[in-house]
Scaffold this motif. Structure first.
Motif, PDB file in Angstrom:
ATOM      1  N   ASP A   1     -19.713  87.993  34.589  1.00  0.00           N
ATOM      2  CA  ASP A   1     -20.280  86.739  35.073  1.00  0.00           C
ATOM      3  C   ASP A   1     -19.880  85.546  34.207  1.00  0.00           C
ATOM      4  OD1 ASP A   1     -21.431  88.239  37.075  1.00  0.00           O
ATOM      5  OD2 ASP A   1     -23.465  88.149  36.256  1.00  0.00           O
ATOM      6  N   LYS A   2     -19.637  85.798  32.917  1.00  0.00           N
ATOM      7  CA  LYS A   2     -19.236  84.725  32.000  1.00  0.00           C
ATOM      8  C   LYS A   2     -17.716  84.635  31.851  1.00  0.00           C
ATOM      9  CE  LYS A   2     -22.685  83.696  28.830  1.00  0.00           C
ATOM     10  NZ  LYS A   2     -22.459  82.400  29.250  1.00  0.00           N
ATOM     11  N   LYS A   3     -17.003  85.518  32.579  1.00  0.00           N
ATOM     12  CA  LYS A   3     -15.537  85.558  32.537  1.00  0.00           C
ATOM     13  C   LYS A   3     -15.006  85.839  31.122  1.00  0.00           C
ATOM     14  CE  LYS A   3     -14.920  82.627  36.611  1.00  0.00           C
ATOM     15  NZ  LYS A   3     -16.062  83.063  37.263  1.00  0.00           N
ATOM     16  N   ILE A   4     -15.690  86.750  30.438  1.00  0.00           N
ATOM     17  CA  ILE A   4     -15.275  87.188  29.106  1.00  0.00           C
ATOM     18  C   ILE A   4     -14.731  88.608  29.256  1.00  0.00           C
ATOM     19  CG2 ILE A   4     -16.025  87.756  26.764  1.00  0.00           C
ATOM     20  CD1 ILE A   4     -18.333  85.738  27.157  1.00  0.00           C
ATOM     21  N   PRO A   5     -13.489  88.848  28.832  1.00  0.00           N
ATOM     22  CA  PRO A   5     -12.969  90.219  28.906  1.00  0.00           C
ATOM     23  C   PRO A   5     -13.813  91.166  28.050  1.00  0.00           C
ATOM     24  CG  PRO A   5     -11.247  88.663  28.239  1.00  0.00           C
ATOM     25  CD  PRO A   5     -12.543  87.917  28.255  1.00  0.00           C
ATOM     26  N   VAL A   6     -14.050  92.358  28.571  1.00  0.00           N
ATOM     27  CA  VAL A   6     -14.817  93.363  27.835  1.00  0.00           C
ATOM     28  C   VAL A   6     -14.039  94.678  27.874  1.00  0.00           C
ATOM     29  CG1 VAL A   6     -16.263  93.930  29.839  1.00  0.00           C
ATOM     30  CG2 VAL A   6     -17.048  94.517  27.548  1.00  0.00           C
ATOM     31  N   VAL A   7     -13.903  95.285  26.714  1.00  0.00           N
ATOM     32  CA  VAL A   7     -13.269  96.587  26.598  1.00  0.00           C
ATOM     33  C   VAL A   7     -14.375  97.597  26.326  1.00  0.00           C
ATOM     34  CG1 VAL A   7     -11.618  98.009  25.326  1.00  0.00           C
ATOM     35  CG2 VAL A   7     -11.137  95.573  25.699  1.00  0.00           C
ATOM     36  N   ILE A   8     -14.524  98.549  27.244  1.00  0.00           N
ATOM     37  CA  ILE A   8     -15.570  99.563  27.157  1.00  0.00           C
ATOM     38  C   ILE A   8     -14.872 100.894  26.950  1.00  0.00           C
ATOM     39  CG2 ILE A   8     -17.537 100.615  28.309  1.00  0.00           C
ATOM     40  CD1 ILE A   8     -17.770  98.020  29.943  1.00  0.00           C
ATOM     41  N   SER A   9     -14.736 101.274  25.723  1.00  0.00           N
ATOM     42  CA  SER A   9     -13.926 102.422  25.364  1.00  0.00           C
ATOM     43  C   SER A   9     -14.586 103.747  25.716  1.00  0.00           C
ATOM     44  CB  SER A   9     -13.639 102.365  23.860  1.00  0.00           C
ATOM     45  OG  SER A   9     -12.763 103.385  23.501  1.00  0.00           O
ATOM     46  N   GLY A  10     -13.822 104.600  26.410  1.00  0.00           N
ATOM     47  CA  GLY A  10     -14.253 105.970  26.648  1.00  0.00           C
ATOM     48  C   GLY A  10     -15.333 106.176  27.687  1.00  0.00           C
ATOM     49  N   LYS A  11     -15.657 105.185  28.475  1.00  0.00           N
ATOM     50  CA  LYS A  11     -16.684 105.340  29.504  1.00  0.00           C
ATOM     51  C   LYS A  11     -16.113 104.979  30.860  1.00  0.00           C
ATOM     52  CE  LYS A  11     -20.295 103.754  26.545  1.00  0.00           C
ATOM     53  NZ  LYS A  11     -19.799 102.526  26.031  1.00  0.00           N
ATOM     54  N   LYS A  12     -16.743 105.472  31.892  1.00  0.00           N
ATOM     55  CA  LYS A  12     -16.321 105.162  33.254  1.00  0.00           C
ATOM     56  C   LYS A  12     -17.297 104.170  33.871  1.00  0.00           C
ATOM     57  CE  LYS A  12     -14.019 109.506  33.875  1.00  0.00           C
ATOM     58  NZ  LYS A  12     -13.925 110.766  34.577  1.00  0.00           N
ATOM     59  N   VAL A  13     -17.281 102.958  33.365  1.00  0.00           N
ATOM     60  CA  VAL A  13     -18.129 101.897  33.896  1.00  0.00           C
ATOM     61  C   VAL A  13     -17.363 101.234  35.032  1.00  0.00           C
ATOM     62  CG1 VAL A  13     -19.218  99.682  33.381  1.00  0.00           C
ATOM     63  CG2 VAL A  13     -19.314 101.525  31.713  1.00  0.00           C
ATOM     64  N   ARG A  14     -17.948 101.183  36.177  1.00  0.00           N
ATOM     65  CA  ARG A  14     -17.273 100.623  37.340  1.00  0.00           C
ATOM     66  C   ARG A  14     -17.771  99.211  37.607  1.00  0.00           C
ATOM     67  NH1 ARG A  14     -14.414 104.745  38.211  1.00  0.00           N
ATOM     68  NH2 ARG A  14     -15.053 106.815  38.826  1.00  0.00           N
ATOM     69  N   VAL A  15     -17.263  98.293  36.806  1.00  0.00           N
ATOM     70  CA  VAL A  15     -17.565  96.876  36.976  1.00  0.00           C
ATOM     71  C   VAL A  15     -16.231  96.159  37.000  1.00  0.00           C
ATOM     72  CG1 VAL A  15     -18.623  94.825  35.947  1.00  0.00           C
ATOM     73  CG2 VAL A  15     -19.810  97.024  35.845  1.00  0.00           C
ATOM     74  N   LYS A  16     -16.004  95.384  38.039  1.00  0.00           N
ATOM     75  CA  LYS A  16     -14.733  94.670  38.163  1.00  0.00           C
ATOM     76  C   LYS A  16     -14.489  93.824  36.908  1.00  0.00           C
ATOM     77  CE  LYS A  16     -12.092  91.702  41.167  1.00  0.00           C
ATOM     78  NZ  LYS A  16     -12.033  90.941  42.382  1.00  0.00           N
ATOM     79  N   GLY A  17     -13.310  93.971  36.325  1.00  0.00           N
ATOM     80  CA  GLY A  17     -12.943  93.201  35.158  1.00  0.00           C
ATOM     81  C   GLY A  17     -13.141  93.931  33.851  1.00  0.00           C
ATOM     82  N   ALA A  18     -13.930  94.997  33.846  1.00  0.00           N
ATOM     83  CA  ALA A  18     -14.139  95.762  32.613  1.00  0.00           C
ATOM     84  C   ALA A  18     -12.918  96.646  32.370  1.00  0.00           C
ATOM     85  CB  ALA A  18     -15.393  96.608  32.715  1.00  0.00           C
ATOM     86  N   ILE A  19     -12.433  96.621  31.153  1.00  0.00           N
ATOM     87  CA  ILE A  19     -11.284  97.438  30.773  1.00  0.00           C
ATOM     88  C   ILE A  19     -11.828  98.701  30.144  1.00  0.00           C
ATOM     89  CG2 ILE A  19      -9.192  97.517  29.358  1.00  0.00           C
ATOM     90  CD1 ILE A  19      -9.419  94.324  29.469  1.00  0.00           C
ATOM     91  N   THR A  20     -11.473  99.871  30.706  1.00  0.00           N
ATOM     92  CA  THR A  20     -12.044 101.133  30.252  1.00  0.00           C
ATOM     93  C   THR A  20     -10.945 102.124  29.852  1.00  0.00           C
ATOM     94  OG1 THR A  20     -12.143 101.892  32.536  1.00  0.00           O
ATOM     95  CG2 THR A  20     -14.132 100.894  31.653  1.00  0.00           C
ATOM     96  N   PRO A  21     -10.322 101.907  28.681  1.00  0.00           N
ATOM     97  CA  PRO A  21      -9.273 102.837  28.245  1.00  0.00           C
ATOM     98  C   PRO A  21      -9.872 104.172  27.819  1.00  0.00           C
ATOM     99  CG  PRO A  21      -9.745 101.279  26.504  1.00  0.00           C
ATOM    100  CD  PRO A  21     -10.552 100.857  27.703  1.00  0.00           C
ATOM    101  N   PRO A  22      -9.101 105.256  27.965  1.00  0.00           N
ATOM    102  CA  PRO A  22      -9.590 106.538  27.459  1.00  0.00           C
ATOM    103  C   PRO A  22      -9.589 106.524  25.939  1.00  0.00           C
ATOM    104  CG  PRO A  22      -7.333 106.742  28.213  1.00  0.00           C
ATOM    105  CD  PRO A  22      -7.780 105.339  28.544  1.00  0.00           C
TER     106      PRO A  22
END
Length: 108
Positions: free
Chosen positions: A86-107
């Motif tokens: 919502d704030k247009k801030i990139p977020v890296v969520i490591s190791g999780k399967k969060v399904r939110v558009k724009g969230a980067i979820t690398p293994p």
């Protein structure tokens, strides 16, 4: 772009739970030299298995160029990802399967 903007360190906000991001934080501080200004928010308490509203654990406002999520609780990570989207801030969520558009979820 003026010279001040070019030399301004990038703002990184790290969310961690029970020290889960400490090794990454130390790496950023060691190898990032003066390129980054790092702030962290730590959640160091026992959490219930399900959290309906993570606002109790998240700040009212987030100001950063990028957010790194090393939280262990998926409900807080999900709400954090929504907040960042919502704030247009990139977020890296490591190791999780969060399904939110724009969230980067690398293994991991």
């Amino acid at each position: 772009m003026n010279k001040k903007q070019i030399n301004k360190p990038h703002e990184i906000l790290v969310f961690q739970q029970n020290g889960s991001g400490e090794s990454k934080i130390q790496g950023i501080l060691k190898y990032g030299e003066n390129l980054f200004r790092l702030n962290k928010i730590s959640i160091d308490e026992n959490l219930p298995p399900v959290i309906d509203n993570a606002n109790k654990y998240l700040p009212d406002d987030i100001r950063a160029d990028i957010v790194l999520d090393y939280l262990k609780h998926p409900d807080i990570s999900y709400d954090l990802a929504i907040m960042c989207r919502d704030k247009k801030i990139p977020v890296v969520i490591s190791g999780k399967k969060v399904r939110v558009k724009g969230a980067i979820t690398p293994p991991t």
